[in-house]
Design an enzyme around this catalytic site. Structure first.
Site, mmCIF file in Angstrom:
data_model
loop_
_atom_site.group_PDB
_atom_site.id
_atom_site.type_symbol
_atom_site.label_atom_id
_atom_site.label_comp_id
_atom_site.label_asym_id
_atom_site.label_seq_id
_atom_site.Cartn_x
_atom_site.Cartn_y
_atom_site.Cartn_z
ATOM 1 N N GLN A 116 0.829 -1.204 0.000
ATOM 2 C CA GLN A 116 0.000 0.000 0.000
ATOM 3 C C GLN A 116 0.866 1.257 0.000
ATOM 4 O O GLN A 116 1.570 1.515 0.981
ATOM 5 C CB GLN A 116 -0.872 -0.011 1.264
ATOM 6 C CG GLN A 116 -1.750 1.207 1.429
ATOM 7 C CD GLN A 116 -2.431 1.235 2.787
ATOM 8 O OE1 GLN A 116 -1.839 0.833 3.785
ATOM 9 N NE2 GLN A 116 -3.650 1.709 2.826
ATOM 10 N N GLY A 117 0.805 2.042 -1.049
ATOM 11 C CA GLY A 117 1.601 3.275 -1.130
ATOM 12 C C GLY A 117 0.751 4.491 -0.844
ATOM 13 O O GLY A 117 0.366 5.222 -1.763
ATOM 14 N N TYR A 118 0.431 4.692 0.425
ATOM 15 C CA TYR A 118 -0.357 5.862 0.827
ATOM 16 C C TYR A 118 0.564 6.914 1.489
ATOM 17 O O TYR A 118 0.739 8.000 0.987
ATOM 18 C CB TYR A 118 -1.448 5.452 1.827
ATOM 19 C CG TYR A 118 -2.765 4.988 1.240
ATOM 20 C CD1 TYR A 118 -2.830 4.269 0.057
ATOM 21 C CD2 TYR A 118 -3.970 5.248 1.895
ATOM 22 C CE1 TYR A 118 -4.046 3.831 -0.451
ATOM 23 C CE2 TYR A 118 -5.190 4.821 1.397
ATOM 24 C CZ TYR A 118 -5.226 4.112 0.224
ATOM 25 O OH TYR A 118 -6.443 3.684 -0.260
ATOM 26 N N SER A 119 1.138 6.546 2.671
ATOM 27 C CA SER A 119 1.852 7.540 3.498
ATOM 28 C C SER A 119 3.124 8.038 2.832
ATOM 29 O O SER A 119 3.813 7.294 2.133
ATOM 30 C CB SER A 119 2.238 6.923 4.846
ATOM 31 O OG SER A 119 1.126 6.342 5.456
ATOM 32 N N SER A 126 4.416 -1.238 4.178
ATOM 33 C CA SER A 126 4.588 -2.589 4.728
ATOM 34 C C SER A 126 4.938 -3.579 3.628
ATOM 35 O O SER A 126 4.240 -3.652 2.607
ATOM 36 C CB SER A 126 3.306 -3.041 5.435
ATOM 37 O OG SER A 126 3.032 -2.201 6.516
ATOM 38 N N GLU A 174 -9.545 -1.377 5.293
ATOM 39 C CA GLU A 174 -8.298 -1.574 6.051
ATOM 40 C C GLU A 174 -8.591 -1.482 7.553
ATOM 41 O O GLU A 174 -8.107 -2.276 8.355
ATOM 42 C CB GLU A 174 -7.272 -0.505 5.652
ATOM 43 C CG GLU A 174 -5.997 -0.605 6.480
ATOM 44 C CD GLU A 174 -4.910 0.378 6.063
ATOM 45 O OE1 GLU A 174 -5.193 1.297 5.261
ATOM 46 O OE2 GLU A 174 -3.773 0.231 6.555
ATOM 47 N N GLU A 228 -6.058 9.101 17.361
ATOM 48 C CA GLU A 228 -6.572 10.475 17.445
ATOM 49 C C GLU A 228 -7.400 10.799 16.204
ATOM 50 O O GLU A 228 -8.463 11.428 16.288
ATOM 51 C CB GLU A 228 -5.410 11.487 17.559
ATOM 52 C CG GLU A 228 -4.653 11.452 18.879
ATOM 53 C CD GLU A 228 -3.699 10.261 18.997
ATOM 54 O OE1 GLU A 228 -3.371 9.643 17.958
ATOM 55 O OE2 GLU A 228 -3.298 9.935 20.122
HETATM 56 C C1 LIG Z 1 3.132 -0.915 11.521
HETATM 57 C C2 LIG Z 1 2.762 0.135 10.529
HETATM 58 C C3 LIG Z 1 2.513 -0.239 9.224
HETATM 59 C C4 LIG Z 1 2.193 0.745 8.270
HETATM 60 N N1 LIG Z 1 1.994 0.341 6.971
HETATM 61 C C5 LIG Z 1 1.726 1.265 6.031
HETATM 62 C C6 LIG Z 1 1.603 0.884 4.661
HETATM 63 O O1 LIG Z 1 1.730 -0.293 4.315
HETATM 64 N N2 LIG Z 1 1.383 1.836 3.745
HETATM 65 C C7 LIG Z 1 1.230 3.142 4.082
HETATM 66 O O2 LIG Z 1 0.976 3.956 3.197
HETATM 67 N N3 LIG Z 1 1.353 3.560 5.376
HETATM 68 C C8 LIG Z 1 1.609 2.647 6.343
HETATM 69 N N4 LIG Z 1 1.745 3.038 7.672
HETATM 70 C C9 LIG Z 1 1.709 4.458 7.986
HETATM 71 C C10 LIG Z 1 0.505 4.941 8.804
HETATM 72 O O3 LIG Z 1 -0.656 4.991 8.019
HETATM 73 C C11 LIG Z 1 0.883 6.325 9.362
HETATM 74 O O4 LIG Z 1 1.965 6.127 10.278
HETATM 75 C C12 LIG Z 1 -0.256 6.992 10.090
HETATM 76 O O5 LIG Z 1 -1.283 7.347 9.185
HETATM 77 C C13 LIG Z 1 0.194 8.256 10.858
HETATM 78 O O6 LIG Z 1 0.915 9.110 10.048
HETATM 79 P P1 LIG Z 1 2.362 9.664 10.504
HETATM 80 O O7 LIG Z 1 3.183 8.507 10.910
HETATM 81 O O8 LIG Z 1 2.868 10.539 9.400
HETATM 82 O O9 LIG Z 1 2.082 10.532 11.809
HETATM 83 P P2 LIG Z 1 1.587 12.032 11.883
HETATM 84 O O10 LIG Z 1 0.461 12.234 10.926
HETATM 85 O O11 LIG Z 1 2.768 12.916 11.736
HETATM 86 O O12 LIG Z 1 1.016 12.121 13.337
HETATM 87 C C14 LIG Z 1 1.863 12.312 14.482
HETATM 88 C C15 LIG Z 1 0.962 12.448 15.709
HETATM 89 O O13 LIG Z 1 0.117 13.606 15.589
HETATM 90 C C16 LIG Z 1 -1.240 13.230 15.768
HETATM 91 N N5 LIG Z 1 -2.103 14.015 14.854
HETATM 92 C C17 LIG Z 1 -1.845 14.339 13.563
HETATM 93 N N6 LIG Z 1 -2.872 15.039 13.048
HETATM 94 C C18 LIG Z 1 -3.817 15.139 14.021
HETATM 95 C C19 LIG Z 1 -5.115 15.715 14.079
HETATM 96 N N7 LIG Z 1 -5.671 16.332 13.034
HETATM 97 N N8 LIG Z 1 -5.813 15.613 15.253
HETATM 98 C C20 LIG Z 1 -5.263 14.982 16.327
HETATM 99 N N9 LIG Z 1 -4.018 14.408 16.321
HETATM 100 C C21 LIG Z 1 -3.312 14.487 15.181
HETATM 101 C C22 LIG Z 1 -1.307 11.764 15.369
HETATM 102 O O14 LIG Z 1 -2.417 11.123 15.963
HETATM 103 C C23 LIG Z 1 0.021 11.248 15.904
HETATM 104 O O15 LIG Z 1 -0.076 10.956 17.272
HETATM 105 C C24 LIG Z 1 2.082 2.098 8.637
HETATM 106 C C25 LIG Z 1 2.327 2.479 9.972
HETATM 107 C C26 LIG Z 1 2.681 1.514 10.905
HETATM 108 C C27 LIG Z 1 2.952 1.947 12.309
#
Ligand SMILES: Cc1cc2nc3c(=O)[nH]c(=O)nc-3n(C[C@H](O)[C@H](O)[C@H](O)COP(=O)(O)OP(=O)(O)OC[C@H]3O[C@@H](n4cnc5c(N)ncnc54)[C@H](O)[C@@H]3O)c2cc1C
Length: 386
Positions: A131-134, A166, A248, A370
Site C-alpha cells: 500500500q503506497g499511501y503515506s 509494509s 483496512e 486520534e
Molecule cells: C506498523 C505500521 C505499518 C504501516 N503500513 C503502512 C503501509 O503499508 N502503507 C502506508 O501507506 N502507510 C503505512 N503506515 C503508515 C501509517 O498509516 C501512518 O503512520 C499513520 O497514518 C500516521 O501518520 P504519521 O506517521 O505521518 O504521523 P503524523 O500524521 O505525523 O502524526 C503524528 C501524531 O500527531 C497526531 N495528529 C496528527 N494530526 C492530528 C489531528 N488532526 N488531530 C489529532 N491528532 C493528530 C497523530 O495522531 C500522531 O499521534 C504504517 C504504519 C505503521 C505503524
C-alpha cells in the site's frame, strides 16, 4: 431457500479432506503466516497445499463472485465456512492486502479488465500487494501527498517517495496514491496500480523497536505506468482511497479479537496469576473482549451489506486496537520479569515482549487513534469543529 445444514456437512467433509493436520495447529509466530505472491516462500509443503486448495475452491475469498476467483457464497454460507474452519482450528490460508484492502476497492471501482485480472490473481495467492499511501509529509494529513504522476500521453510518469510501506521489499505490485493535479488538495489525487519490478522503483527497509523490519521507504524515480492502470477516474482517487481505508480499518479492528481465538484471557493466563488485583483486571478485560467480539460480528455483517455507518470502521478500529494493546499489557504483567526475556530459547526469541512492542503500532497503522476519534466526533457525535 438454501440448505445451510447440507452446505455445512459438505464443507466439513471438504475441509476434513483438504486441510492438512499441520495447518490445524495454532500459528507459533508471524513467520507462520502465508502471504503468497509470485516469489512466495512457503514454510512447508502443507502450507502451500492448503493455500492452493483453498484458492482453487475460491474459499480464500468465499463471498467474492466466482467470475473473479471467489467462492460465490452468500453471507450465511460464508459464516458457516468460517465456523467450520474455526471448529477444526484451520489457519487462514492466505494473508493478503489484496484480499482485505485492494479487492473490495476493485470490486466497487475497478474496470471489468482490472477485476478479471487482478481479483483472480489475488484470490489464488499469485500476487502480493503493498500500500503506497503515506509519505514523509503526509500521514494523518494523507491528502497532502506529493508523489506525482505526470500524463505523458500513452503512460503516467511517477516520481516521489512513500514511507512505512509494509512489505514493499517483498511485494509484487503496489496500489498507490499519486497527485495528478495541484488545483485542489483532495480533487487532485488518483489511484494507480503498478508492478514493483518496474524500472525506477526502489525500497529501503526500516528497522522497528521489536527488531523486525516489516516496512520500507519506497522511492519512485521516473517510473512509467500504463494508462489503463488507474482505478476509477483521474483526480477522483480520493473516493477510492477512503473506501479502501474503511476496509483496512475493518481488518485492523480484527486485532481486538486476539487472532480469532475465542479463549478467554482469564483461562489462558490462569496459572500465571496469583495477584487478585491483576486477576480482576483480566476478568474485566474478558468482558470487554466478549462485547467487542459480538459488536465486531454485527459490524462486519453491516459493512459487507454496504449498510455500515461511514464512521463505524473508525470506531471499531479504535476499539479493537486499544483492546489488543491492553491484552498484551496484561500478558506482560502476568509473565512478570520473564516477559522481558528477549533472545533466549525458553522465551522463543522474546515472543511475548516482541508481540507486546508490535502492538504499540496498532493505534498508528491505518490511521492513528486520534484521527479515528476525530472522525467519530465529527460523523457520529456531530461535535462542532471536530
Ligand atoms: C506498523 C505500521 C505499518 C504501516 N503500513 C503502512 C503501509 O503499508 N502503507 C502506508 O501507506 N502507510 C503505512 N503506515 C503508515 C501509517 O498509516 C501512518 O503512520 C499513520 O497514518 C500516521 O501518520 P504519521 O506517521 O505521518 O504521523 P503524523 O500524521 O505525523 O502524526 C503524528 C501524531 O500527531 C497526531 N495528529 C496528527 N494530526 C492530528 C489531528 N488532526 N488531530 C489529532 N491528532 C493528530 C497523530 O495522531 C500522531 O499521534 C504504517 C504504519 C505503521 C505503524
Amino acid at each position: 431457500m438454501v440448505d445451510l445444514d447440507g452446505f455445512r456437512a459438505q464443507t466439513r467433509d471438504w475441509l476434513e479432506a483438504n486441510c492438512p493436520a499441520e495447518m490445524r495447529q495454532p500459528m507459533r509466530s508471524e513467520d507462520d503466516a502465508c502471504w503468497g505472491g509470485r516469489n512466495a516462500v512457503f514454510k512447508s509443503e502443507a502450507q502451500e497445499r492448503w493455500m492452493r486448495a483453498m484458492g482453487e475452491k475460491g474459499w480464500t475469498v468465499p463471498d467474492w463472485p466466482v467470475a473473479y476467483g471467489g467462492g460465490g457464497l452468500s453471507a450465511a454460507e460464508t459464516k458457516v465456512l468460517k465456523d467450520e474452519m474455526r471448529r477444526i482450528g484451520a489457519r487462514n490460508p492466505l494473508n493478503s492486502f489484496g484480499i482485505s484492502m485492494l479487492g473490495p476497492a476493485l470490486l466497487k471501482y475497478g474496470s471489468e479488465e482490472q477485476k478479471t485480472r487482478f481479483l483472480t490473481e489475488i484470490a489464488r495467492g499469485e500476487i502480493r500487494w503493498c500500500q503506497g499511501y503515506s509519505e514523509p509529509g503526509a500521514g494523518s494529513d494523507l491528502a497532502g501527498l506529493q508523489t506525482k504522476a505526470d500524463d505523458c500521453g500513452d503512460h503516467w510518469l511517477v516520481n516521489g517517495q512513500k514511507v512505512w510501506t509494509s512489505y514493499a521489499d517483498k511485494c509484487d505490485w503496489i496500489f498507490c496514491l499519486v497527485r495528478t493535479s495541484t488545483e485542489t488538495k483532495h480533487g487532485g489525487i488518483s489511484f494507480l496500480l503498478f508492478d514493483m519490478a518496474s524500472e525506477g522503483v526502489s525500497t529501503k527497509p526500516i528497522l522497528l523497536i521489536s527488531g523486525y523490519s516489516p516496512f520500507c521507504e519506497t522511492f519512485f524515480d521516473d517510473v512509467k505506468v500504463p494508462k489503463d492502470q488507474i482505478v476509477g477516474e483521474v483526480n477522483k482517487g480520493w473516493n477510492v482511497a477512503k473506501y479502501l481505508l474503511g476496509h483496512e480499518r475493518e481488518m485492523i479492528s480484527g486485532m481486538g479479537l486476539g487472532g480469532g481465538e475465542a479463549a478467554l484471557l482469564s483461562n489462558s493466563l490462569a496459572e500465571m496469576i496469583d495477584d487478585p488485583v491483576l486477576a480482576a483486571e483480566v476478568a474485566l478485560f474478558d468482558v470487554d473482549a466478549l462485547a467487542f467480539a459480538a459488536m465486531s460480528e454485527h459490524f462486519i455483517d453491516q459493512l459487507k451489506a454496504g449498510e455500515a455507518h461511514p464512521a463505524m470502521p473508525s470506531m471499531m478500529k479504535y476499539a479493537g486496537t486499544e483492546l489488543n494493546k491492553k491484552r498484551h499489557e496484561l500478558i506482560m504483567a502476568a509473565g512478570g520479569s520473564d516477559s522481558l526475556e528477549w533472545e533466549s530459547e525458553r522465551s522463543r526469541g522474546g515472543k511475548t515482549a516482541r508481540e507486546w512492542l508490535r502492538t504499540k503500532a496498532n493505534s498508528i497503522e491505518g490511521g492513528t487513534s486520534e484521527i479515528q476519534l476525530g472522525i467519530v466526533a465529527k460523523h457520529i457525535l456531530q461535535l462542532p469543529g471536530a
